[in-house]
Scaffold this motif. Structure first.
Motif, PDB file in Angstrom:
ATOM      1  N   SER A 174       0.809  -1.223   0.000  1.00  0.00           N
ATOM      2  CA  SER A 174       0.000   0.000   0.000  1.00  0.00           C
ATOM      3  C   SER A 174       0.841   1.272   0.000  1.00  0.00           C
ATOM      4  CB  SER A 174      -0.969   0.002   1.186  1.00  0.00           C
ATOM      5  OG  SER A 174      -0.248  -0.067   2.399  1.00  0.00           O
ATOM      6  N   ASN A 175       2.044   1.228   0.513  1.00  0.00           N
ATOM      7  CA  ASN A 175       2.896   2.419   0.561  1.00  0.00           C
ATOM      8  C   ASN A 175       4.107   2.310  -0.363  1.00  0.00           C
ATOM      9  OD1 ASN A 175       1.328   3.837   2.473  1.00  0.00           O
ATOM     10  ND2 ASN A 175       2.224   2.614   4.116  1.00  0.00           N
ATOM     11  N   ILE A 176       4.026   1.470  -1.380  1.00  0.00           N
ATOM     12  CA  ILE A 176       5.136   1.314  -2.327  1.00  0.00           C
ATOM     13  C   ILE A 176       4.734   1.925  -3.659  1.00  0.00           C
ATOM     14  CG2 ILE A 176       6.563  -0.315  -3.617  1.00  0.00           C
ATOM     15  CD1 ILE A 176       6.272  -2.292  -1.333  1.00  0.00           C
ATOM     16  N   SER A 177       5.593   2.800  -4.175  1.00  0.00           N
ATOM     17  CA  SER A 177       5.371   3.336  -5.521  1.00  0.00           C
ATOM     18  C   SER A 177       6.423   2.736  -6.446  1.00  0.00           C
ATOM     19  CB  SER A 177       5.444   4.863  -5.536  1.00  0.00           C
ATOM     20  OG  SER A 177       6.754   5.295  -5.248  1.00  0.00           O
ATOM     21  N   VAL A 178       6.026   2.536  -7.691  1.00  0.00           N
ATOM     22  CA  VAL A 178       6.897   1.915  -8.687  1.00  0.00           C
ATOM     23  C   VAL A 178       7.041   2.862  -9.865  1.00  0.00           C
ATOM     24  CG1 VAL A 178       7.208  -0.055 -10.237  1.00  0.00           C
ATOM     25  CG2 VAL A 178       6.080  -0.376  -8.018  1.00  0.00           C
ATOM     26  N   ARG A 179       8.292   3.153 -10.244  1.00  0.00           N
ATOM     27  CA  ARG A 179       8.565   3.953 -11.439  1.00  0.00           C
ATOM     28  C   ARG A 179       9.461   3.140 -12.358  1.00  0.00           C
ATOM     29  NH1 ARG A 179      11.278   8.552  -8.815  1.00  0.00           N
ATOM     30  NH2 ARG A 179      10.616   7.686  -6.867  1.00  0.00           N
ATOM     31  N   THR A 233      12.436   1.744 -10.182  1.00  0.00           N
ATOM     32  CA  THR A 233      12.716   2.306  -8.863  1.00  0.00           C
ATOM     33  C   THR A 233      11.537   2.012  -7.961  1.00  0.00           C
ATOM     34  OG1 THR A 233      14.055   4.081  -9.805  1.00  0.00           O
ATOM     35  CG2 THR A 233      13.234   4.407  -7.574  1.00  0.00           C
ATOM     36  N   LEU A 234      11.832   1.433  -6.805  1.00  0.00           N
ATOM     37  CA  LEU A 234      10.822   1.187  -5.778  1.00  0.00           C
ATOM     38  C   LEU A 234      11.019   2.236  -4.691  1.00  0.00           C
ATOM     39  CD1 LEU A 234      11.215  -2.690  -5.392  1.00  0.00           C
ATOM     40  CD2 LEU A 234       9.581  -1.454  -6.825  1.00  0.00           C
ATOM     41  N   ALA A 235       9.979   2.943  -4.323  1.00  0.00           N
ATOM     42  CA  ALA A 235      10.067   3.967  -3.284  1.00  0.00           C
ATOM     43  C   ALA A 235       8.899   3.799  -2.327  1.00  0.00           C
ATOM     44  CB  ALA A 235      10.051   5.360  -3.912  1.00  0.00           C
ATOM     45  N   VAL A 267      12.295  -6.124 -16.773  1.00  0.00           N
ATOM     46  CA  VAL A 267      13.091  -5.347 -15.820  1.00  0.00           C
ATOM     47  C   VAL A 267      14.563  -5.653 -16.040  1.00  0.00           C
ATOM     48  CG1 VAL A 267      13.604  -4.988 -13.370  1.00  0.00           C
ATOM     49  CG2 VAL A 267      11.241  -5.262 -14.123  1.00  0.00           C
ATOM     50  N   THR A 268      15.359  -4.592 -16.218  1.00  0.00           N
ATOM     51  CA  THR A 268      16.797  -4.759 -16.418  1.00  0.00           C
ATOM     52  C   THR A 268      17.582  -4.431 -15.161  1.00  0.00           C
ATOM     53  OG1 THR A 268      16.973  -2.510 -17.286  1.00  0.00           O
ATOM     54  CG2 THR A 268      16.675  -4.293 -18.892  1.00  0.00           C
ATOM     55  N   SER A 269      17.042  -3.544 -14.321  1.00  0.00           N
ATOM     56  CA  SER A 269      17.703  -3.214 -13.048  1.00  0.00           C
ATOM     57  C   SER A 269      16.662  -2.704 -12.066  1.00  0.00           C
ATOM     58  CB  SER A 269      18.791  -2.160 -13.254  1.00  0.00           C
ATOM     59  OG  SER A 269      18.222  -0.930 -13.658  1.00  0.00           O
ATOM     60  N   VAL A 270      16.991  -2.818 -10.769  1.00  0.00           N
ATOM     61  CA  VAL A 270      16.079  -2.361  -9.724  1.00  0.00           C
ATOM     62  C   VAL A 270      16.851  -1.478  -8.752  1.00  0.00           C
ATOM     63  CG1 VAL A 270      14.580  -3.029  -7.800  1.00  0.00           C
ATOM     64  CG2 VAL A 270      14.645  -4.421  -9.872  1.00  0.00           C
ATOM     65  N   ARG A 271      16.354  -0.271  -8.549  1.00  0.00           N
ATOM     66  CA  ARG A 271      16.886   0.629  -7.521  1.00  0.00           C
ATOM     67  C   ARG A 271      15.862   0.629  -6.405  1.00  0.00           C
ATOM     68  NH1 ARG A 271      15.834   5.933  -6.174  1.00  0.00           N
ATOM     69  NH2 ARG A 271      17.467   6.878  -4.914  1.00  0.00           N
ATOM     70  N   ASN A 272      16.291   0.246  -5.219  1.00  0.00           N
ATOM     71  CA  ASN A 272      15.383   0.134  -4.096  1.00  0.00           C
ATOM     72  C   ASN A 272      15.577   1.316  -3.166  1.00  0.00           C
ATOM     73  OD1 ASN A 272      13.990  -0.585  -1.736  1.00  0.00           O
ATOM     74  ND2 ASN A 272      14.144  -2.737  -2.282  1.00  0.00           N
TER      75      ASN A 272
END
Length: 113
Positions: free
Chosen positions: A63-68, A75-77, A99-104
């Protein structure tokens, strides 16, 4: 392969001959570059796919995760209740097709705070 049309332009000036050729394959490749609109649509679709993957993880509070998404980089924020969920979200995002990369950029915020 498709047969290309060869266009030759010949110019004669004072006995000098110049020829320029362009294959229609090169012109087709130039017009095949994705438009800004299609790129944005692809990024939105990838973000939706990642969010769907996150919601399938049992015990993960989304519920509090945004995905760009931008060109395969995600990017997960936002916030999650504990550190284990940060790892779960990262793994779920990495496992999503495209998905090629993930920035957390997720942080821990306990429920009720």
């Amino acid at each position: 392969m498709a047969a290309g049309v060869l266009v030759v332009a010949v110019s004669m000036n004072a006995g000098i001959v110049s020829a320029y050729a362009q294959s229609s394959d090169a012109a087709a490749a130039a017009s095949a570059a994705p438009s800004a609109k299609s790129t944005k649509a692809a990024n939105r679709q990838l973000a939706r796919d990642v969010r769907k993957s996150l919601t399938k993880v049992k015990g993960l509070s989304t519920s509090n995760i945004s995905v760009r998404a931008r060109g395969g980089a995600v990017t997960l924020a936002g916030t999650v209740p504990d550190a284990a969920q940060i790892d779960q979200a990262t793994e779920a995002a990495k496992a999503t097709a495209g998905v090629t990369s993930v920035r957390n950029a997720l942080t821990i915020r306990e429920i009720g705070q």
